[in-house]
Design a protein around this motif. Structure first.
Motif, PDB file in Angstrom:
ATOM      1  N   VAL A   1      75.440 -10.057  28.528  1.00 44.65           N
ATOM      2  CA  VAL A   1      74.590  -9.237  29.400  1.00 44.65           C
ATOM      3  C   VAL A   1      75.379  -8.133  30.111  1.00 44.65           C
ATOM      4  O   VAL A   1      74.884  -7.019  30.280  1.00 44.65           O
ATOM      5  N   ALA A   2      76.618  -8.417  30.502  1.00 40.84           N
ATOM      6  CA  ALA A   2      77.420  -7.399  31.199  1.00 40.84           C
ATOM      7  C   ALA A   2      77.586  -6.167  30.319  1.00 40.84           C
ATOM      8  O   ALA A   2      77.511  -5.023  30.788  1.00 40.84           O
ATOM      9  N   CYS A   3      77.776  -6.403  29.029  1.00 38.60           N
ATOM     10  CA  CYS A   3      77.946  -5.310  28.074  1.00 38.60           C
ATOM     11  C   CYS A   3      76.629  -4.562  27.857  1.00 38.60           C
ATOM     12  O   CYS A   3      76.587  -3.336  27.922  1.00 38.60           O
ATOM     13  N   THR A   4      75.549  -5.308  27.635  1.00 33.26           N
ATOM     14  CA  THR A   4      74.256  -4.646  27.373  1.00 33.26           C
ATOM     15  C   THR A   4      73.766  -3.875  28.594  1.00 33.26           C
ATOM     16  O   THR A   4      73.142  -2.832  28.474  1.00 33.26           O
ATOM     17  N   GLU A   5      74.065  -4.388  29.772  1.00 31.38           N
ATOM     18  CA  GLU A   5      73.641  -3.688  30.989  1.00 31.38           C
ATOM     19  C   GLU A   5      74.422  -2.385  31.137  1.00 31.38           C
ATOM     20  O   GLU A   5      73.881  -1.356  31.522  1.00 31.38           O
TER      21      GLU A   5
ATOM     22  N   GLY B   1      67.712  13.588  28.218  1.00 28.81           N
ATOM     23  CA  GLY B   1      67.818  14.790  29.044  1.00 28.81           C
ATOM     24  C   GLY B   1      66.563  15.649  28.979  1.00 28.81           C
ATOM     25  O   GLY B   1      66.572  16.808  29.375  1.00 28.81           O
ATOM     26  N   THR B   2      65.483  15.061  28.438  1.00 30.34           N
ATOM     27  CA  THR B   2      64.162  15.718  28.457  1.00 30.34           C
ATOM     28  C   THR B   2      63.208  14.755  29.165  1.00 30.34           C
ATOM     29  O   THR B   2      63.586  13.628  29.480  1.00 30.34           O
ATOM     30  N   VAL B   3      61.954  15.171  29.395  1.00 36.34           N
ATOM     31  CA  VAL B   3      61.003  14.243  30.027  1.00 36.34           C
ATOM     32  C   VAL B   3      60.707  13.061  29.107  1.00 36.34           C
ATOM     33  O   VAL B   3      60.202  12.035  29.536  1.00 36.34           O
ATOM     34  N   MET B   4      61.063  13.207  27.823  1.00 37.69           N
ATOM     35  CA  MET B   4      60.829  12.148  26.839  1.00 37.69           C
ATOM     36  C   MET B   4      62.074  11.271  26.658  1.00 37.69           C
ATOM     37  O   MET B   4      62.200  10.535  25.698  1.00 37.69           O
ATOM     38  N   THR B   5      63.006  11.330  27.618  1.00 39.10           N
ATOM     39  CA  THR B   5      64.255  10.553  27.541  1.00 39.10           C
ATOM     40  C   THR B   5      63.977   9.085  27.203  1.00 39.10           C
ATOM     41  O   THR B   5      63.248   8.413  27.929  1.00 39.10           O
ATOM     42  N   PRO B   6      64.555   8.582  26.100  1.00 40.11           N
ATOM     43  CA  PRO B   6      64.393   7.158  25.783  1.00 40.11           C
ATOM     44  C   PRO B   6      65.565   6.340  26.346  1.00 40.11           C
ATOM     45  O   PRO B   6      66.604   6.896  26.675  1.00 40.11           O
ATOM     46  N   ASN B   7      65.372   5.050  26.456  1.00 43.28           N
ATOM     47  CA  ASN B   7      66.467   4.167  26.860  1.00 43.28           C
ATOM     48  C   ASN B   7      66.147   2.743  26.423  1.00 43.28           C
ATOM     49  O   ASN B   7      65.013   2.452  26.027  1.00 43.28           O
ATOM     50  N   TYR B   8      67.144   1.868  26.498  1.00 42.60           N
ATOM     51  CA  TYR B   8      66.904   0.449  26.212  1.00 42.60           C
ATOM     52  C   TYR B   8      65.952  -0.083  27.276  1.00 42.60           C
ATOM     53  O   TYR B   8      66.120   0.182  28.463  1.00 42.60           O
ATOM     54  N   ILE B   9      64.946  -0.844  26.836  1.00 41.68           N
ATOM     55  CA  ILE B   9      63.914  -1.311  27.755  1.00 41.68           C
ATOM     56  C   ILE B   9      64.489  -2.304  28.766  1.00 41.68           C
ATOM     57  O   ILE B   9      64.145  -2.291  29.937  1.00 41.68           O
ATOM     58  N   ASP B  10      65.375  -3.190  28.309  1.00 41.38           N
ATOM     59  CA  ASP B  10      66.020  -4.140  29.223  1.00 41.38           C
ATOM     60  C   ASP B  10      67.377  -4.542  28.649  1.00 41.38           C
ATOM     61  O   ASP B  10      67.805  -4.031  27.622  1.00 41.38           O
ATOM     62  N   SER B  11      68.026  -5.480  29.325  1.00 41.96           N
ATOM     63  CA  SER B  11      69.372  -5.884  28.902  1.00 41.96           C
ATOM     64  C   SER B  11      69.348  -6.930  27.796  1.00 41.96           C
ATOM     65  O   SER B  11      70.396  -7.344  27.310  1.00 41.96           O
ATOM     66  N   ASN B  12      68.161  -7.381  27.416  1.00 39.68           N
ATOM     67  CA  ASN B  12      68.080  -8.490  26.463  1.00 39.68           C
ATOM     68  C   ASN B  12      67.761  -8.077  25.032  1.00 39.68           C
ATOM     69  O   ASN B  12      67.725  -8.912  24.144  1.00 39.68           O
TER      70      ASN B  12
END
Length: 314
Positions: free
Chosen positions: A195-199, A270-281
């Motif tokens: 989890v430390a890595c995924t976070e 860096g746009t309004v559509m910026t994606p990211n990982y939903i959670d650490s899992n």
């Protein structure tokens, strides 16, 4: 590119006349031009488009991160706005980039969890590839400079806001446009066992500023908002063009080039559509939106969201 093609066209009278007509057609289209005018005007617009198909302006493209990118994209969309059909499949305004493929294969050690080529052995952490990638970035002058440039606006609060989102987004775009994938991808796509890595991976883009907001908008509304900005619209079109999944292909991508898909994905940050990982899992990613309040458009909204969350090519 479209800036040079436009300059050439404006110097040539026949091209210039048709180009100006087309720009009026596009501007008119945005203000219900078609309803207010007759067939004669529509024919004139069609004729201008047909004439321009013979000119270099018709096949122009832009480079991501180029000096006059926004101006280039404005010219591109003034040409192609009237030609696009399906919302999810607008053509990418960016020229194909094949040179990046070699960078992806150099990233194999990251995926296998042995990312140590750029970090002296004494600095390696035990099993946290994302931390190692951050250390490798700090040892590279370009990566360190552009990373510092986005950390500052993405973490400093203004009087009544957590950060300056506009400046944060601009600096993040610069980071992913200017830093070699070897380093930027190392931080964004590092493989993890705990989890430390995924976070750390999830926090790479400082999500509290660049990604999250007080409320989650509907994804289709966010898409509409994105389309009003030339850079966001173009990056989204690039993502849909290059990340189309295809189960029968070797790479799971319709274009057989997942390198272009990763490049297009990072371009959305860096746009309004910026994606990211939903959670650490999980490895599931999405922009900051959901499909509540979709009404009759629920299927269209889920199709949009699943292109991120459930995409074998990506």
């Amino acid at each position: 590119d479209c800036v040079k093609a436009s300059d050439q066209c404006l110097k040539e009278q026949s091209c210039s006349t048709k180009y100006r007509t087309l720009r009026q057609c596009v501007a008119g289209k945005e203000s219900n031009f078609s309803r207010a005018t007759g067939l004669e005007a529509k024919d004139e617009c069609k004729s201008a488009m047909e004439a321009l198909k013979q000119k270099s302006l018709y096949n122009c493209r832009c480079k991501r991160g180029m000096k006059k990118e926004k101006n280039c994209l404005r010219i591109y969309w003034s040409m192609y706005q009237s030609l696009q059909g399906n919302d999810l499949l607008e053509d990418s305004p960016y020229e194909p980039v094949n040179s990046r493929l070699s960078d992806i294969f150099r990233l194999a050690p990251i995926v296998s969890g042995q990312y140590c080529t750029s970090v002296p052995a004494g600095l390696l952490s035990k099993g946290n590839n994302c931390l190692d990638a951050a250390k490798a970035c700090n040892l590279n002058d370009t990566c360190k400079r552009f990373r510092s440039a986005y950390i500052t606006p993405c973490t400093s609060s203004t009087s009544n806001e957590i950060c300056n989102k506009r400046k944060c987004h601009k600096a993040l775009r610069l980071f992913f446009d200017k830093v070699p994938p070897k380093h930027s991808y190392g931080m964004l796509f590092c493989s993890c066992r705990d989890v430390a890595c995924t976070e750390r991976r999830r926090q790479t883009i400082v999500p509290v500023c660049s990604y999250e907001d007080r409320e989650k908008p509907n994804c289709l509304n966010l898409q509409e908002s994105c389309k009003k900005n030339y850079i966001c619209r173009s990056r989204l079109a690039d993502f849909f063009t290059n990340c189309q999944p295809e189960s029968r292909s070797v790479s799971s991508c319709l274009k057989e080039n997942y390198a272009d898909c990763l490049l297009a994905y990072s371009g959305l940050i860096g746009t309004v559509m910026t994606p990211n990982y939903i959670d650490s899992n999980s490895l599931s990613v999405a922009p900051w939106c959901d499909c509540s309040n979709s009404g009759n458009d629920i299927d269209e909204c889920l199709k949009f969201l699943n292109f991120f969350q459930d995409n074998t090519c990506l």
